[in-house]
Design an enzyme around this catalytic site. Structure first.
Site, mmCIF file in Angstrom:
data_model
loop_
_atom_site.group_PDB
_atom_site.id
_atom_site.type_symbol
_atom_site.label_atom_id
_atom_site.label_comp_id
_atom_site.label_asym_id
_atom_site.label_seq_id
_atom_site.Cartn_x
_atom_site.Cartn_y
_atom_site.Cartn_z
ATOM 1 N N GLU A 1 0.844 -1.208 0.000
ATOM 2 C CA GLU A 1 0.000 0.000 0.000
ATOM 3 C C GLU A 1 0.878 1.257 0.000
ATOM 4 O O GLU A 1 1.912 1.295 0.667
ATOM 5 C CB GLU A 1 -0.884 0.002 1.250
ATOM 6 C CG GLU A 1 -1.814 1.208 1.312
ATOM 7 C CD GLU A 1 -2.945 0.996 2.294
ATOM 8 O OE1 GLU A 1 -3.810 0.148 2.009
ATOM 9 O OE2 GLU A 1 -2.951 1.655 3.331
ATOM 10 N N ALA B 1 -8.220 11.509 4.190
ATOM 11 C CA ALA B 1 -9.414 11.732 4.998
ATOM 12 C C ALA B 1 -10.271 12.852 4.398
ATOM 13 O O ALA B 1 -9.745 13.893 3.995
ATOM 14 C CB ALA B 1 -9.011 12.075 6.418
ATOM 15 N N HIS C 1 -8.149 3.844 -3.801
ATOM 16 C CA HIS C 1 -9.232 3.864 -2.800
ATOM 17 C C HIS C 1 -10.159 5.051 -3.067
ATOM 18 O O HIS C 1 -9.764 6.036 -3.673
ATOM 19 C CB HIS C 1 -8.651 4.029 -1.392
ATOM 20 C CG HIS C 1 -7.855 2.852 -0.907
ATOM 21 N ND1 HIS C 1 -7.568 2.657 0.416
ATOM 22 C CD2 HIS C 1 -7.289 1.808 -1.566
ATOM 23 C CE1 HIS C 1 -6.859 1.542 0.560
ATOM 24 N NE2 HIS C 1 -6.665 1.022 -0.630
ATOM 25 N N ARG D 1 -16.087 3.795 3.645
ATOM 26 C CA ARG D 1 -16.895 4.927 4.110
ATOM 27 C C ARG D 1 -16.004 6.123 4.421
ATOM 28 O O ARG D 1 -16.355 7.265 4.174
ATOM 29 C CB ARG D 1 -17.672 4.545 5.378
ATOM 30 C CG ARG D 1 -18.638 5.638 5.802
ATOM 31 C CD ARG D 1 -19.069 5.486 7.235
ATOM 32 N NE ARG D 1 -17.942 5.624 8.148
ATOM 33 C CZ ARG D 1 -18.017 5.439 9.444
ATOM 34 N NH1 ARG D 1 -19.147 5.096 10.010
ATOM 35 N NH2 ARG D 1 -16.947 5.590 10.208
ATOM 36 N N GLY D 2 -14.811 5.843 4.979
ATOM 37 C CA GLY D 2 -13.955 6.937 5.445
ATOM 38 C C GLY D 2 -14.313 7.276 6.879
ATOM 39 O O GLY D 2 -15.385 6.914 7.366
ATOM 40 N N LYS E 1 -22.479 -5.701 2.831
ATOM 41 C CA LYS E 1 -21.502 -5.000 1.976
ATOM 42 C C LYS E 1 -21.043 -5.915 0.840
ATOM 43 O O LYS E 1 -20.948 -5.485 -0.310
ATOM 44 C CB LYS E 1 -20.317 -4.563 2.853
ATOM 45 C CG LYS E 1 -19.249 -3.817 2.151
ATOM 46 C CD LYS E 1 -18.542 -2.822 3.056
ATOM 47 C CE LYS E 1 -17.538 -3.399 4.008
ATOM 48 N NZ LYS E 1 -16.824 -2.352 4.760
ATOM 49 N N LYS F 1 7.238 3.146 2.206
ATOM 50 C CA LYS F 1 8.594 2.844 2.688
ATOM 51 C C LYS F 1 9.151 1.641 1.912
ATOM 52 O O LYS F 1 8.943 0.485 2.310
ATOM 53 C CB LYS F 1 8.559 2.508 4.179
ATOM 54 C CG LYS F 1 8.220 3.706 5.058
ATOM 55 C CD LYS F 1 8.199 3.274 6.508
ATOM 56 C CE LYS F 1 7.713 4.375 7.417
ATOM 57 N NZ LYS F 1 7.116 3.845 8.648
HETATM 58 P P1 FAD Z 1 -18.659 0.777 6.583
HETATM 59 O O1 FAD Z 1 -18.601 -0.533 5.900
HETATM 60 O O2 FAD Z 1 -19.679 1.759 6.114
HETATM 61 O O3 FAD Z 1 -18.833 0.505 8.154
HETATM 62 C C1 FAD Z 1 -18.683 1.560 9.105
HETATM 63 C C2 FAD Z 1 -19.473 1.244 10.368
HETATM 64 O O4 FAD Z 1 -20.867 1.284 10.091
HETATM 65 C C3 FAD Z 1 -19.220 -0.141 10.960
HETATM 66 O O5 FAD Z 1 -19.316 -0.017 12.357
HETATM 67 C C4 FAD Z 1 -20.344 -1.007 10.401
HETATM 68 O O6 FAD Z 1 -20.668 -2.080 11.275
HETATM 69 C C5 FAD Z 1 -21.485 0.011 10.298
HETATM 70 N N1 FAD Z 1 -22.339 -0.210 9.130
HETATM 71 C C6 FAD Z 1 -21.962 -0.659 7.910
HETATM 72 N N2 FAD Z 1 -23.013 -0.652 7.063
HETATM 73 C C7 FAD Z 1 -24.069 -0.165 7.773
HETATM 74 C C8 FAD Z 1 -25.429 0.103 7.447
HETATM 75 N N3 FAD Z 1 -25.911 -0.141 6.213
HETATM 76 N N4 FAD Z 1 -26.239 0.641 8.425
HETATM 77 C C9 FAD Z 1 -25.760 0.900 9.677
HETATM 78 N N5 FAD Z 1 -24.463 0.644 10.039
HETATM 79 C C10 FAD Z 1 -23.641 0.126 9.103
HETATM 80 N N6 FAD Z 1 -9.960 5.547 5.289
HETATM 81 C C11 FAD Z 1 -9.715 6.574 4.445
HETATM 82 O O7 FAD Z 1 -10.121 7.722 4.729
HETATM 83 N N7 FAD Z 1 -9.022 6.393 3.278
HETATM 84 C C12 FAD Z 1 -8.560 5.163 2.900
HETATM 85 O O8 FAD Z 1 -7.928 5.034 1.850
HETATM 86 C C13 FAD Z 1 -8.794 4.044 3.765
HETATM 87 N N8 FAD Z 1 -8.382 2.804 3.440
HETATM 88 C C14 FAD Z 1 -8.679 1.732 4.261
HETATM 89 C C15 FAD Z 1 -8.305 0.428 3.879
HETATM 90 C C16 FAD Z 1 -8.590 -0.663 4.693
HETATM 91 C C17 FAD Z 1 -8.178 -2.054 4.268
HETATM 92 C C18 FAD Z 1 -9.251 -0.460 5.940
HETATM 93 C C19 FAD Z 1 -9.528 -1.625 6.861
HETATM 94 C C20 FAD Z 1 -9.647 0.828 6.323
HETATM 95 C C21 FAD Z 1 -9.376 1.935 5.490
HETATM 96 N N9 FAD Z 1 -9.785 3.229 5.825
HETATM 97 C C22 FAD Z 1 -9.523 4.294 4.977
HETATM 98 C C23 FAD Z 1 -10.464 3.492 7.100
HETATM 99 C C24 FAD Z 1 -12.003 3.383 6.953
HETATM 100 O O9 FAD Z 1 -12.482 4.386 6.105
HETATM 101 C C25 FAD Z 1 -12.605 3.525 8.355
HETATM 102 O O10 FAD Z 1 -12.288 2.399 9.128
HETATM 103 C C26 FAD Z 1 -14.108 3.816 8.413
HETATM 104 O O11 FAD Z 1 -14.415 4.179 9.773
HETATM 105 C C27 FAD Z 1 -15.007 2.653 8.046
HETATM 106 O O12 FAD Z 1 -14.975 2.387 6.712
HETATM 107 P P2 FAD Z 1 -15.788 1.128 6.089
HETATM 108 O O13 FAD Z 1 -15.642 1.216 4.634
HETATM 109 O O14 FAD Z 1 -15.393 -0.119 6.763
HETATM 110 O O15 FAD Z 1 -17.273 1.542 6.523
#
Ligand code: FAD
Length: 286
Positions: free
Chosen positions: A17, A51, A77, A107-108, A163, A270
């Protein structure tokens, strides 16, 4: 190439990454790091999204360069936060025109203050939107220890299944430092009917500060064994780096020995860390 095709292989896949710069002045340094990481010939390189959409343009530019100049498959992403339908439409078109076939949809993290401008509340909404309009291979995030905001692991898994059903072709986990947590998650995910490939996300911790930040943001459990390593080497940067690389390589060896074939390394721009991991796996990956 679509990552879903790469993941069909029985061979171990190792991906890295990178993150884009925040300002134009540092683009050259990131470009150079991405080039060095590309030369290690990973299965693919993911490019994060800042972010609140803060690096939207740079994510696309860096991903396009890696794909078309370094000739490595990329996974740019995209996050829901700060994202409109029009922006998504333009982005899909841009990626398709540039021969990019993959996208990681998240979601972010919510901004700590101010209103959130978005047309998509959760990752599954944006995944469904992209799936309907494109042929892109879509990745999503998952959390072996549960997402920090989720009520419990069961609820988190229920949303994870939704999802995947919305159109996720594969999942990548948040970092974990104890492989048993990953094995337990894998078992629960498969039992819940989630059948897409799940990539194990490994974060080499090469300085003590990084551990503080990462853990605070993610709620990831740090085993006593790793805490002892950090306590011992935190004031010796080179020793800490070596210990962090070896710990990550050790996690990867254990994963491979237990049949986990797809591993994503949070290499954080890195090249030396990415290379250090590969050196520790040189015979294993042959
Ligand atoms: P979601 O899948 O939307 O889940 C978020 C929360 O909402 C969870 O608690 C879930 O249980 C709940 N939820 C999900 N769907 C629903 C629904 N339909 N109704 C109610 N609740 C629901 N962040 C960045 O800003 N940029 C990046 O490039 C980035 N890359 C990442 C890569 C990886 C591999 C990982 C693991 C994380 C990354 N993140 C990044 C961080 C990520 O954006 C955060 O962890 C964010 O808080 C959750 O994103 P998600 O896509 O998992 O969200």
């Amino acid at each position: 190439m679509k990552i879903s095709e790469i993941l069909k292989s029985n061979q171990v896949t190792l991906s890295f990454e990178v993150f884009p710069p925040k300002k134009a002045e540092t683009f050259e340094a990131v470009r150079s790091a991405a080039k060095e990481i590309s030369e290690l010939q990973p299965s693919f390189i993911s490019v994060t999204y800042g972010a609140g959409g803060s690096t939207a343009g740079y994510t696309a530019e860096l991903a396009t360069e890696i794909q078309n100049q370094n000739h490595v498959t990329v996974l740019p992403h995209l996050t829901c936060v700060g994202c409109s339908k029009e922006q998504v439409d333009a982005m899909i078109q841009n990626y398709q025109e540039n021969d990019i076939h993959n996208i990681m949809v998240l979601r972010g993290d919510q901004p700590t203050s101010g209103p959130i401008h978005t047309d998509f509340a959760h990752a599954n909404d944006l995944i469904a939107y992209i799936k309907e309009r494109s042929d892109l291979c879509i990745g999503g995030a998952c959390y072996p220890e549960g997402h920090v905001e989720s009520y419990n692991k069961k609820e988190d898994l229920k949303y994870l299944k939704e999802k995947v059903e919305a159109g996720c072709d594969f999942l990548t986990t948040q970092m974990f430092f104890d492989n048993n947590i990953f094995y337990n998650f894998l078992y629960r995910a498969r039992e819940a009917g989630i059948t897409v490939p799940i990539l194990a996300g490994i974060m080499p911790i090469t300085n003590a500060k990084q551990l503080g930040r990462s853990v605070a943001l993610s709620g990831t459990n740090v085993p006593e064994r790793f805490k002892a390593i950090v306590d011992c080497f935190k004031d010796n940067p080179e020793a800490m780096k070596q210990a962090g690389i070896v710990y990550a390589a050790d996690q990867i060896i254990d994963l491979i020995a237990n049949g986990v074939t797809h591993i994503h390394v949070y290499s954080m721009n890195k090249p030396d860390v990415a290379q250090g991991i590969l050196m520790n796996l040189s015979e294993i990956l042959k």
